[in-house]
Design a protein around this motif. Sequence first.
Motif, PDB file in Angstrom:
ATOM      1  N   SER A   1       0.791  -1.235   0.000  1.00  0.00           N
ATOM      2  CA  SER A   1       0.000   0.000   0.000  1.00  0.00           C
ATOM      3  C   SER A   1       0.823   1.286   0.000  1.00  0.00           C
ATOM      4  O   SER A   1       0.240   2.368  -0.074  1.00  0.00           O
ATOM      5  CB  SER A   1      -0.991  -0.016   1.167  1.00  0.00           C
ATOM      6  OG  SER A   1      -0.383  -0.488   2.336  1.00  0.00           O
ATOM      7  N   ASN A   2       2.143   1.214   0.099  1.00  0.00           N
ATOM      8  CA  ASN A   2       2.904   2.470   0.023  1.00  0.00           C
ATOM      9  C   ASN A   2       4.300   2.266  -0.568  1.00  0.00           C
ATOM     10  O   ASN A   2       4.729   1.132  -0.781  1.00  0.00           O
ATOM     11  CB  ASN A   2       2.991   3.141   1.410  1.00  0.00           C
ATOM     12  CG  ASN A   2       3.691   2.244   2.420  1.00  0.00           C
ATOM     13  OD1 ASN A   2       4.756   1.680   2.147  1.00  0.00           O
ATOM     14  ND2 ASN A   2       3.085   2.087   3.586  1.00  0.00           N
TER      15      ASN A   2
ATOM     16  N   SER B   1      -0.579  -5.136   7.515  1.00  0.00           N
ATOM     17  CA  SER B   1      -1.075  -5.645   8.801  1.00  0.00           C
ATOM     18  C   SER B   1      -0.622  -7.076   9.086  1.00  0.00           C
ATOM     19  O   SER B   1      -0.942  -7.624  10.141  1.00  0.00           O
ATOM     20  CB  SER B   1      -2.609  -5.603   8.815  1.00  0.00           C
ATOM     21  OG  SER B   1      -3.130  -6.464   7.811  1.00  0.00           O
TER      22      SER B   1
ATOM     23  N   LYS C   1     -12.249  -4.619   3.710  1.00  0.00           N
ATOM     24  CA  LYS C   1     -11.752  -3.483   2.931  1.00  0.00           C
ATOM     25  C   LYS C   1     -11.392  -3.925   1.502  1.00  0.00           C
ATOM     26  O   LYS C   1     -11.708  -3.244   0.532  1.00  0.00           O
ATOM     27  CB  LYS C   1     -10.517  -2.914   3.647  1.00  0.00           C
ATOM     28  CG  LYS C   1      -9.955  -1.657   3.028  1.00  0.00           C
ATOM     29  CD  LYS C   1      -8.729  -1.176   3.822  1.00  0.00           C
ATOM     30  CE  LYS C   1      -7.541  -2.115   3.595  1.00  0.00           C
ATOM     31  NZ  LYS C   1      -6.321  -1.790   4.313  1.00  0.00           N
ATOM     32  N   TYR C   2     -10.748  -5.088   1.368  1.00  0.00           N
ATOM     33  CA  TYR C   2     -10.354  -5.583   0.041  1.00  0.00           C
ATOM     34  C   TYR C   2     -11.472  -6.340  -0.667  1.00  0.00           C
ATOM     35  O   TYR C   2     -11.569  -6.303  -1.889  1.00  0.00           O
ATOM     36  CB  TYR C   2      -9.156  -6.528   0.167  1.00  0.00           C
ATOM     37  CG  TYR C   2      -7.872  -5.826   0.551  1.00  0.00           C
ATOM     38  CD1 TYR C   2      -7.307  -4.868  -0.287  1.00  0.00           C
ATOM     39  CD2 TYR C   2      -7.232  -6.138   1.742  1.00  0.00           C
ATOM     40  CE1 TYR C   2      -6.123  -4.237   0.064  1.00  0.00           C
ATOM     41  CE2 TYR C   2      -6.051  -5.514   2.095  1.00  0.00           C
ATOM     42  CZ  TYR C   2      -5.503  -4.559   1.254  1.00  0.00           C
ATOM     43  OH  TYR C   2      -4.337  -3.944   1.598  1.00  0.00           O
TER      44      TYR C   2
ATOM     45  N   ASP D   1     -11.322  -4.910  -4.176  1.00  0.00           N
ATOM     46  CA  ASP D   1     -11.298  -3.446  -4.140  1.00  0.00           C
ATOM     47  C   ASP D   1      -9.837  -3.026  -3.971  1.00  0.00           C
ATOM     48  O   ASP D   1      -9.232  -3.264  -2.921  1.00  0.00           O
ATOM     49  CB  ASP D   1     -12.149  -2.966  -2.962  1.00  0.00           C
ATOM     50  CG  ASP D   1     -12.208  -1.450  -2.878  1.00  0.00           C
ATOM     51  OD1 ASP D   1     -11.273  -0.779  -3.389  1.00  0.00           O
ATOM     52  OD2 ASP D   1     -13.173  -0.934  -2.304  1.00  0.00           O
ATOM     53  N   THR D   2      -9.271  -2.431  -4.999  1.00  0.00           N
ATOM     54  CA  THR D   2      -7.825  -2.151  -4.982  1.00  0.00           C
ATOM     55  C   THR D   2      -7.517  -0.692  -4.625  1.00  0.00           C
ATOM     56  O   THR D   2      -6.379  -0.254  -4.760  1.00  0.00           O
ATOM     57  CB  THR D   2      -7.219  -2.443  -6.374  1.00  0.00           C
ATOM     58  OG1 THR D   2      -7.983  -1.752  -7.358  1.00  0.00           O
ATOM     59  CG2 THR D   2      -7.206  -3.927  -6.668  1.00  0.00           C
ATOM     60  N   ARG D   3      -8.531   0.046  -4.161  1.00  0.00           N
ATOM     61  CA  ARG D   3      -8.301   1.485  -3.946  1.00  0.00           C
ATOM     62  C   ARG D   3      -7.175   1.792  -2.961  1.00  0.00           C
ATOM     63  O   ARG D   3      -6.520   2.809  -3.078  1.00  0.00           O
ATOM     64  CB  ARG D   3      -9.596   2.160  -3.484  1.00  0.00           C
ATOM     65  CG  ARG D   3     -10.514   2.501  -4.655  1.00  0.00           C
ATOM     66  CD  ARG D   3     -11.805   3.077  -4.169  1.00  0.00           C
ATOM     67  NE  ARG D   3     -12.515   2.114  -3.318  1.00  0.00           N
ATOM     68  CZ  ARG D   3     -13.690   2.346  -2.754  1.00  0.00           C
ATOM     69  NH1 ARG D   3     -14.287   3.514  -2.910  1.00  0.00           N
ATOM     70  NH2 ARG D   3     -14.267   1.425  -1.996  1.00  0.00           N
ATOM     71  N   SER D   4      -6.948   0.896  -2.003  1.00  0.00           N
ATOM     72  CA  SER D   4      -5.927   1.234  -1.001  1.00  0.00           C
ATOM     73  C   SER D   4      -4.545   0.682  -1.356  1.00  0.00           C
ATOM     74  O   SER D   4      -3.616   0.817  -0.564  1.00  0.00           O
ATOM     75  CB  SER D   4      -6.371   0.709   0.365  1.00  0.00           C
ATOM     76  OG  SER D   4      -6.415  -0.690   0.316  1.00  0.00           O
ATOM     77  N   ILE D   5      -4.400   0.059  -2.512  1.00  0.00           N
ATOM     78  CA  ILE D   5      -3.060  -0.476  -2.812  1.00  0.00           C
ATOM     79  C   ILE D   5      -2.377   0.215  -3.987  1.00  0.00           C
ATOM     80  O   ILE D   5      -3.023   0.796  -4.863  1.00  0.00           O
ATOM     81  CB  ILE D   5      -3.061  -2.009  -3.046  1.00  0.00           C
ATOM     82  CG1 ILE D   5      -3.844  -2.384  -4.302  1.00  0.00           C
ATOM     83  CG2 ILE D   5      -3.531  -2.762  -1.829  1.00  0.00           C
ATOM     84  CD1 ILE D   5      -3.557  -3.795  -4.780  1.00  0.00           C
TER      85      ILE D   5
ATOM     86  N   ASP E   1      -1.872  -9.111   3.210  1.00  0.00           N
ATOM     87  CA  ASP E   1      -1.850  -7.659   3.361  1.00  0.00           C
ATOM     88  C   ASP E   1      -0.557  -7.317   4.089  1.00  0.00           C
ATOM     89  O   ASP E   1      -0.429  -7.567   5.294  1.00  0.00           O
ATOM     90  CB  ASP E   1      -3.070  -7.198   4.165  1.00  0.00           C
ATOM     91  CG  ASP E   1      -3.025  -5.694   4.430  1.00  0.00           C
ATOM     92  OD1 ASP E   1      -2.730  -4.931   3.490  1.00  0.00           O
ATOM     93  OD2 ASP E   1      -3.270  -5.288   5.592  1.00  0.00           O
TER      94      ASP E   1
END
Lengths: 96, 378
Positions: free
Chosen positions: B91-92, B243, B285-286, B129-133, B240
């Motif tokens: 994610s970052n 986490s 979330k995913y 849902d890939t918005r956070s990666i 993930d």
Amino acid sequence: MRKRANPIIVCRCEDVTLDEVEKILEKGYRDLESIKRLLRVGMGPCQGRTCIPLLIRLLARRLKKDPEELLIPPSRPPLTPIPIRLFVEDEKRAED
Amino acid sequence: MLKTDVVIIGGGISGISTAFWLIKRGIKNVVVVEKAYIGSGSTFKCATGIRASFTSEEHVVLMRESINLWKALSQELGFSYMRGGYVWLLSNEDQLKAFRELSRIHNSFGVPTRIISVEDVEKLVSKIDTRSILCALYDPLAGKADPFEALYSMAGFLRSAGVRILQQVEATRILQNGPQVVGVETTKGIIQGPIVVVAAGYETRGLVKTVDVDLPLKNVPHHAVITEAYKRAFDPLLVDAASGSYLVQTFHGGFIMGTEIEEREEAQPTPRVDFLYKVASVWIKYLPWLRNVNFLRYWVGYYVMSPDNHPIIGPLPEIDGLYVAAGFSGHGFMMGPIVGKILAEWIIDGKPSIPQAARLSYKRIEEGKLIHEKAVIG
Ligand SMILES: Cc1cc2nc3c(=O)[nH]c(=O)nc-3n(C[C@H](O)[C@H](O)[C@H](O)COP(=O)(O)OP(=O)(O)OC[C@H]3O[C@@H](n4cnc5c(N)ncnc54)[C@H](O)[C@@H]3O)c2cc1C
């Protein structure tokens, strides 16, 4: 091994018959923990509520063993299936 | 009194696989002692994942070999195994940098991991849902096996080869005569044998203490939960990275999930509702559709941790005929096939054929030459 024309269902969730249990016993397995994982009895949505007591009686009679030697699977939480959304804080609030 | 050539304590993947390779190598008399039922330790509590994307040379090389064996064994014995891959969701930028470096290490040992784009992730994992990666690390060689089928089919092979697998028999003491092992004392009497293998998972330390060797192993509870079964959604195991959580769909259809939560060493494995909250929030979330999926069953087992997250495999120098395999630090299922082969080589040839395997013996602990491994998950 004889096979019944009308199979006797032991576990309705996972569709396991008495014949299948007998076959596992013939292979030499003698405990419920192993029978559970070999056949998936008690691993469906009801979590063994009907099939495990049935099997305990069957095995205790057949094998003449004490209940603790039969290795009765512990009940694991949750006791009944629960939707995952109930474990997400904001969604829980929205439902309350 | 029972007499045999090799006594194996522990009917988990390590002990059963060791018996399997001893038979394959022509040893005839092997007895396995299991205090409850086979698989009852950590093996049947595992998340089924198999990968070579580690960070030490020892792990990468041995897991790669183990993966080759998983394929061969699944074909020979007919259990479910597939190379569905691992997808490490990043994610970052910091994670991306770290995983680029890891991928370079994997590649240098022939493990073909690579960084993939968000679009690639969406192709591999439907409805994610890939918005956070930002992107992901893909390990196509990784996969999963059904632990029940794998262990029961190996045990079936052993029984037909004449191996006695004694269930509900507990080893209470290792017996020695001077520097030589002579057998095992159990709750059902003594079993004599010049070679003893301790593959007893969380009880290995206690058993080896009976011959005055104190292995630095610690048991740490780890949690996993499975949902009701659904038709196959996707093949890879998802991690993930932020986490330390994972999710995998089993062959039967349930989704197994795990995540890191604080636990004390040697604590009783006890279910905790905060685990369910954490794991649910990470994966919803995913995979938003998980909202309406039901948690079915939740269990807690041990990771047996060593000081350097690598297992101790091989002979114990002070005592002739005594071997151990323990301390898998959360990845002993995937390693099972190669562990059995390594131990059979130690026992029959006096040393393993893979040099990296020899480095995992107890000697490194005595000499203080620890190896580093960072990629422990869940
Ligand atoms: C939640 C969770 C998820 C995991 N996920 C994965 C994963 O995805 N991939 C992976 O590779 N690994 C995973 N692991 C780790 C893996 O389960 C273990 O590393 C592996 O199963 C170890 O196998 P083993 O045979 O060495 O030990 P065990 O399976 O623990 O077997 C030891 C056996 O010895 C028996 N025993 C103990 N004491 C005695 C005695 N005194 N006498 C006789 N018998 C005795 C026990 O009953 C047990 O059956 C996970 C672990 C947990 C808890």
